[in-house]
Write an enzyme that holds these catalytic residues in place. Structure first.
Site, PDB file in Angstrom:
ATOM      1  N   TYR A   1       0.794  -1.216   0.000  1.00 31.45           N
ATOM      2  CA  TYR A   1       0.000   0.000   0.000  1.00 31.45           C
ATOM      3  C   TYR A   1       0.833   1.276   0.000  1.00 31.45           C
ATOM      4  O   TYR A   1       0.279   2.374  -0.134  1.00 31.45           O
ATOM      5  CB  TYR A   1      -0.945  -0.005   1.199  1.00 31.45           C
ATOM      6  CG  TYR A   1      -2.050  -1.018   1.064  1.00 31.45           C
ATOM      7  CD1 TYR A   1      -3.359  -0.630   0.824  1.00 31.45           C
ATOM      8  CD2 TYR A   1      -1.786  -2.382   1.151  1.00 31.45           C
ATOM      9  CE1 TYR A   1      -4.374  -1.555   0.691  1.00 31.45           C
ATOM     10  CE2 TYR A   1      -2.783  -3.322   1.011  1.00 31.45           C
ATOM     11  CZ  TYR A   1      -4.077  -2.906   0.780  1.00 31.45           C
ATOM     12  OH  TYR A   1      -5.071  -3.830   0.628  1.00 31.45           O
TER      13      TYR A   1
ATOM     14  N   LYS B   1       3.026 -15.663   4.680  1.00 30.20           N
ATOM     15  CA  LYS B   1       3.287 -16.651   3.627  1.00 30.20           C
ATOM     16  C   LYS B   1       4.793 -16.859   3.557  1.00 30.20           C
ATOM     17  O   LYS B   1       5.452 -16.568   2.566  1.00 30.20           O
ATOM     18  CB  LYS B   1       2.723 -16.149   2.294  1.00 30.20           C
ATOM     19  CG  LYS B   1       2.685 -17.199   1.184  1.00 30.20           C
ATOM     20  CD  LYS B   1       1.679 -18.296   1.431  1.00 30.20           C
ATOM     21  CE  LYS B   1       1.577 -19.223   0.225  1.00 30.20           C
ATOM     22  NZ  LYS B   1       0.748 -20.411   0.505  1.00 30.20           N
TER      23      LYS B   1
ATOM     24  N   ASP C   1      -6.334  -6.934   4.653  1.00 30.24           N
ATOM     25  CA  ASP C   1      -7.435  -6.386   3.861  1.00 30.24           C
ATOM     26  C   ASP C   1      -8.356  -7.502   3.379  1.00 30.24           C
ATOM     27  O   ASP C   1      -9.583  -7.356   3.350  1.00 30.24           O
ATOM     28  CB  ASP C   1      -6.856  -5.618   2.677  1.00 30.24           C
ATOM     29  CG  ASP C   1      -7.868  -4.685   2.021  1.00 30.24           C
ATOM     30  OD1 ASP C   1      -9.028  -4.671   2.439  1.00 30.24           O
ATOM     31  OD2 ASP C   1      -7.478  -3.972   1.084  1.00 30.24           O
TER      32      ASP C   1
ATOM     33  N   ASP D   1     -12.421  -9.050   5.356  1.00 24.96           N
ATOM     34  CA  ASP D   1     -13.709  -9.112   4.659  1.00 24.96           C
ATOM     35  C   ASP D   1     -14.322 -10.500   4.786  1.00 24.96           C
ATOM     36  O   ASP D   1     -15.550 -10.641   4.896  1.00 24.96           O
ATOM     37  CB  ASP D   1     -13.539  -8.737   3.186  1.00 24.96           C
ATOM     38  CG  ASP D   1     -13.497  -7.224   2.984  1.00 24.96           C
ATOM     39  OD1 ASP D   1     -13.532  -6.498   3.994  1.00 24.96           O
ATOM     40  OD2 ASP D   1     -13.427  -6.782   1.832  1.00 24.96           O
TER      41      ASP D   1
END
Length: 369
Positions: free
Chosen positions: A137, A205, A262, A266
């Site tokens: 970002y 990861k 992010d 959700d």
């Protein structure tokens, strides 16, 4: 308590509708708690950009910096190219105000719908601590030969030891604040016998992103050693997405990168009943600049102006704001009021299977208070 200065950005789409309800709830609960505050509205969002070409003028940002907290409705307009408002308002405020933690509680209230069979409030109660100032970002990268068959696009994930460590430390502190011995710690009896009271899971990861996420893992292990009462665990992000659906009770506090956070938050919103119930805080834990609180459902232009948007995420964001200023008892009152409405089964907006409007649900919250 000193006068609390709140900057209010109603924003776009349903933002003004749900923000209005949130402010009414704040007015009522603040009166009962003796909290004195003043609000300053800010005309920021798609409509202003289309009229003036301005996204976040320096004068408005300076005024926002003088606030204690910010309450945001939503940002996003179908007439504005993607990224203009998101980068120009949301990311700029998050970065410039050092809101380095994005806090997302994922709690299924009794009575709220959950799409996962066999899972209820006893299995879904976690917190995601998402790093909020780094990773993909930051916008590092660019194009070469843009618009040609040889085009190259590069976007770089940037992670600093300081930025990673402060986020991880916040997660461990959050685990301790959730208390000991609760039903949602994701701990076995063997874990409890070892003295663990809560759990923090790093989601990354490391098997593929062997530079950036190696930094995350090393920082995580070193910070974890300072918290012997909190169990550290690790999970790859793909496994986390699977386990959030099949075994949400495994999670207590999750700490993760900006991009992964992010995505998984959700997924968490769906577990707790949908975007209409998902609140968030963009936190400057050091309080050197204002923190910002917002529902995560976005501007929802398809239902804007119809009076049917679910205001409960905005109301729960107000509760998080109250927690941040040290008025947790008032925040708990708000959450308890929302819980009563959901448990009663009505009124509900269409996203929760009902026919009630935004204002009707808002009035129900006020009555519950």
């Amino acid at each position: 308590m000193a006068l609390l200065k709140i900057g209010v950005i109603p924003g776009d789409g349903v933002g003004p509708e749900v923000t209005e309800v949130g402010l009414k709830v704040l007015e009522k609960v603040a009166a009962g708690a003796g909290i004195k505050y003043e609000t300053t509205p800010f005309d920021l969002g798609g409509e202003r950009f289309l009229k003036t070409g301005e996204v976040l003028p320096a004068a408005d940002q300076d005024r926002l910096r003088g606030c204690d907290v910010i309450l945001l409705g939503a940002v996003g307009h179908p007439g504005v190219p993607p990224g203009v408002l998101e980068k120009g308002i949301l990311l700029k405020l998050r970065f410039d105000f050092h809101q380095y933690v994005n806090l997302r509680p994922i709690r299924l209230f009794p009575g709220a719908p959950c799409p996962v069979a066999g899972k209820g409030p006893d299995q879904i109660d976690m917190v995601v601590v998402r790093e909020n100032n780094e990773d993909l970002y930051v916008g590092a990268g660019g194009f070469t030969y843009k618009g040609t068959p040889e085009e190259v696009a590069i976007q770089t994930s940037m992670n600093t030891r300081a930025g990673v460590e402060r986020c991880i430390r916040y997660a461990f502190e959050s685990a301790r604040k959730r208390g000991g011995g609760g039903a949602f710690a994701g701990l076995s009896q063997a874990d409890r016998a070892k003295g663990f009271a809560r759990q923090v899971t790093l989601v990354a990861k490391t098997n593929v992103l062997t530079f950036a996420h190696d930094l995350w893992r090393r920082a995580f292990d070193e910070v974890a050693a300072e918290y012997p009462d909190v169990k550290p665990s690790y999970m790859h992000v793909d496994a986390c997405c699977m386990r959030m659906v099949t075994n949400p009770e495994w999670f207590d506090v999750i700490v993760t990168t900006n991009m992964f956070g992010d995505i998984i938050t959700d997924l968490g919103a769906v577990l707790q009943g949908g975007m209409g119930l998902a609140a968030s805080g963009n936190l400057n834990p050091d309080k050197t600049a204002p923190s910002m609180f917002e529902p995560v459902h976005g501007s929802a232009p398809d239902i804007a102006g119809k009076g049917i948007a679910n205001p409960l995420a905005a109301v729960l964001s107000v509760a998080m704001m109250l927690d941040h200023i040290g008025a947790q008892a008032a925040g708990d009152r708000v959450r308890n009021a929302v819980a009563r409405i959901l448990a009663a089964g009505a009124p509900r907006t269409p996203d929760l299977g009902g026919e009630a409007g935004t204002g009707e649900v808002g009035r129900a919250v006020l009555e519950a208070l």
